[in-house]
Enzyme design. Structure first.
Site, PDB file in Angstrom:
ATOM      1  CG  HIS A  84      27.318  -5.065 -49.584  1.00  0.00           C
ATOM      2  ND1 HIS A  84      28.644  -4.153 -49.385  1.00  0.00           N
ATOM      3  CD2 HIS A  84      26.662  -4.698 -49.481  1.00  0.00           C
ATOM      4  CE1 HIS A  84      28.164  -2.722 -49.216  1.00  0.00           C
ATOM      5  NE2 HIS A  84      27.239  -2.768 -48.786  1.00  0.00           N
ATOM      6  CG  ASP A 163      32.125   3.763 -55.376  1.00  0.00           C
ATOM      7  OD1 ASP A 163      30.537   4.498 -56.211  1.00  0.00           O
ATOM      8  OD2 ASP A 163      32.218   3.543 -54.587  1.00  0.00           O
ATOM      9  NE  ARG A 170      25.840   8.201 -54.092  1.00  0.00           N
ATOM     10  CZ  ARG A 170      25.884   7.031 -53.654  1.00  0.00           C
ATOM     11  NH1 ARG A 170      26.326   6.127 -54.238  1.00  0.00           N
ATOM     12  NH2 ARG A 170      25.189   6.398 -52.971  1.00  0.00           N
ATOM     13  CB  SER A 185      27.647   2.486 -54.592  1.00  0.00           C
ATOM     14  OG  SER A 185      28.964   2.310 -54.272  1.00  0.00           O
ATOM     15  CE  LYS A 189      31.689   0.014 -53.322  1.00  0.00           C
ATOM     16  NZ  LYS A 189      31.217   1.370 -52.254  1.00  0.00           N
TER      17      LYS A 189
HETATM   18  N1  IUR Z   1      27.743   1.517 -49.623  1.00  0.00           N
HETATM   19  C1  IUR Z   1      28.177   2.070 -50.769  1.00  0.00           C
HETATM   20  O1  IUR Z   1      29.147   0.723 -51.442  1.00  0.00           O
HETATM   21  N2  IUR Z   1      27.614   2.684 -51.202  1.00  0.00           N
HETATM   22  C2  IUR Z   1      26.525   3.641 -51.056  1.00  0.00           C
HETATM   23  O2  IUR Z   1      26.132   4.450 -52.195  1.00  0.00           O
HETATM   24  C3  IUR Z   1      26.301   3.065 -50.202  1.00  0.00           C
HETATM   25  C4  IUR Z   1      26.647   1.921 -49.762  1.00  0.00           C
HETATM   26  I1  IUR Z   1      24.588   4.109 -49.034  1.00  0.00           I
END
Ligand code: IUR
Length: 448
Positions: A84, A163, A170, A185, A189
């Protein structure tokens, strides 16, 4: 059991929430039995008072299990990996890394995103390839992993529904920049992909989410701690994000640069990131025992063409016609017989002589975004052909009047002010300072 207002009050007053309390909150978010204003209030309480690591791990676990969690055949145990990135400019690492890892016997169910603000998105880049389908149901993902070893897809509706709700709120409540909320978050995932190992490319610098190394490091430490807390071997690479990664920024042009990299002609900075992130993953899976060996295996997979074959197979498995995939991966291909070329190109010339000290990746990306390479709002179309190619390298001596940037554009055409701002992205200096501008991108690796 405390009511939702009691839970909000508890966090508001700076107390720790128990596992059960966090579970209640996330379940209510998922089932939509909580009012939006209550979710917003809890998000603000978390933003203000924070969470200890144990709370963040629980938050992440509960988010992860709010929807579908993938499962894999037993024989893949230890081999399912992903990366990521917190987002960059010209960041095409995924397009090279996923097939390189597949060529090293890993399974890579890469779930990627679209461009956010000025940063590019892997899914948008791949969609500039005619036929490439980023929507693959989970059953198909497993089939592609069995036959090819990697796929790059979008997030399905069923993955981490909590999420989706929290992320939207958010944004609306100015609570995006909270360490536990970002951690929850991102890791929820990745956790739902049932990974064995995860590497995070946490960027810092002018064009990154976090501008300074220390705050990026804090995020990296939180991500690593919570990832490991969920049982995923997790490491983070802190990398600088001031200029562009490689030479190309945009969608079609980044696909071309990725294919060239897979053909062994990649820029050093991109290869450094790909081999470091991939090498770290190979080390965590146990396929190699030390990082240098992992880096070498990834580099060999790219240089030998093994990763290119995987990319070709992945394109075909994700809907690209065989002939198109073959043509894109052949040695002397005319990319623009397949990818759409912009109607107009313009070359910007240096206004002085000197050594290239810096290129402002943020300013460049923001202008390209306005010219159509990015979205004005969620769901809006983008123009895949818009982009730019840097024609000079950091540390290179240039004379006045040479081309330093090729701009690909259509409509809108760049305004005189935009061209002026683009010219100001290039910083020339004197020879004495050449070393300072040619440093490695990778600053530090955090493993626990
Ligand atoms: N990417 C995500 O998947 N979640 C987040 O909270 C952020 C970037 I900032």
């Amino acid at each position: 059991m405390l009511s939702i207002p009691d839970l909000i009050k508890k966090k508001r007053d700076g107390m720790k929430l128990s596992d059960e309390e966090i579970k209640t909150f996330i379940q209510a978010v998922t089932d939509k039995t909580i009012q939006e204003c209550q979710t917003g209030a809890m998000l603000m309480a978390i933003w203000q008072k924070g969470m200890v690591a144990k709370e963040t791990v629980t938050l992440t676990k509960e988010m992860m299990t709010s929807g579908e969690v993938m499962s894999w055949p037993d024989e893949w145990a230890g081999l399912v990996v992903d990366k990521h990135s917190t987002g960059g400019v010209g960041d095409k690492v995924s397009l090279v890394l996923a097939p390189a890892l597949a060529a090293c016997d890993c399974k890579v169910p890469m779930i990627s995103g679209r461009g956010l603000a000025h940063t590019g998105g892997t899914l948008d880049k791949l969609e500039s390839i005619p036929g490439f389908n980023i929507h693959q149901p989970i059953g198909q993902v497993q089939e592609i992993l069995a036959s090819v070893g990697c796929c790059i897809v979008g997030q399905t509706e069923m993955l981490v529904p909590a999420d989706r709700v929290l992320y939207a709120l958010r944004d609306a409540t100015s609570t995006v920049d909270s360490l536990p909320l970002i951690t929850g978050s991102i890791i929820s995932k990745k956790g739902a992909e049932s990974l064995s190992a995860l590497v995070l490319d946490v960027k810092f610098g002018r064009a990154a989410l976090y501008k300074d190394l220390n705050s990026a490091k804090e995020l990296a430490q939180s991500l690593v701690e919570v990832g490991n807390g969920l049982g995923i071997r997790t490491a983070a690479v802190l990398s600088s994000m001031d200029t562009t990664i490689g030479r190309c920024v945009g969608n079609s042009v980044e696909v071309i640069e990725s294919l060239e990299t897979l053909k062994g002609n990649g820029p050093d900075d991109l290869m450094e990131l790909v081999t470091t992130l991939g090498g770290e993953l190979l080390r965590m899976t146990g396929l190699v025992s030390e990082l240098p060996e992992g880096k070498k295996r990834i580099s060999d997979a790219v240089v030998s063409g093994a990763a290119l074959s995987k990319f070709q197979a992945m394109m075909e498995a994700q809907g690209v016609a065989r002939e198109t995939a073959q043509q894109l991966c052949s040695t002397h291909t005319n990319y623009y017989s397949i990818l759409r070329k912009s109607k107009h190109q313009m070359e910007l010339k240096t206004q002085d002589s000197g050594v290239v000290m810096d290129v402002d990746g943020l300013c460049l990306a923001q202008i390209l975004h306005k010219l159509g390479a990015g979205r004005s709002q969620a769901g809006a179309p983008i123009n895949h052909s818009v982009g730019a190619e840097l024609l000079v390298s950091l540390g290179q001596r240039v004379n006045k009047g040479v081309s330093w940037l090729q701009l690909h554009y259509e409509s809108p055409v760049p305004t005189p002010d935009q061209i002026n701002r683009l010219q100001n992205c290039l910083i020339l200096g004197s020879d004495a300072n050449t070393q300072t501008c040619q440093q490695s991108l990778v600053k530090e690796i955090i493993t626990h």
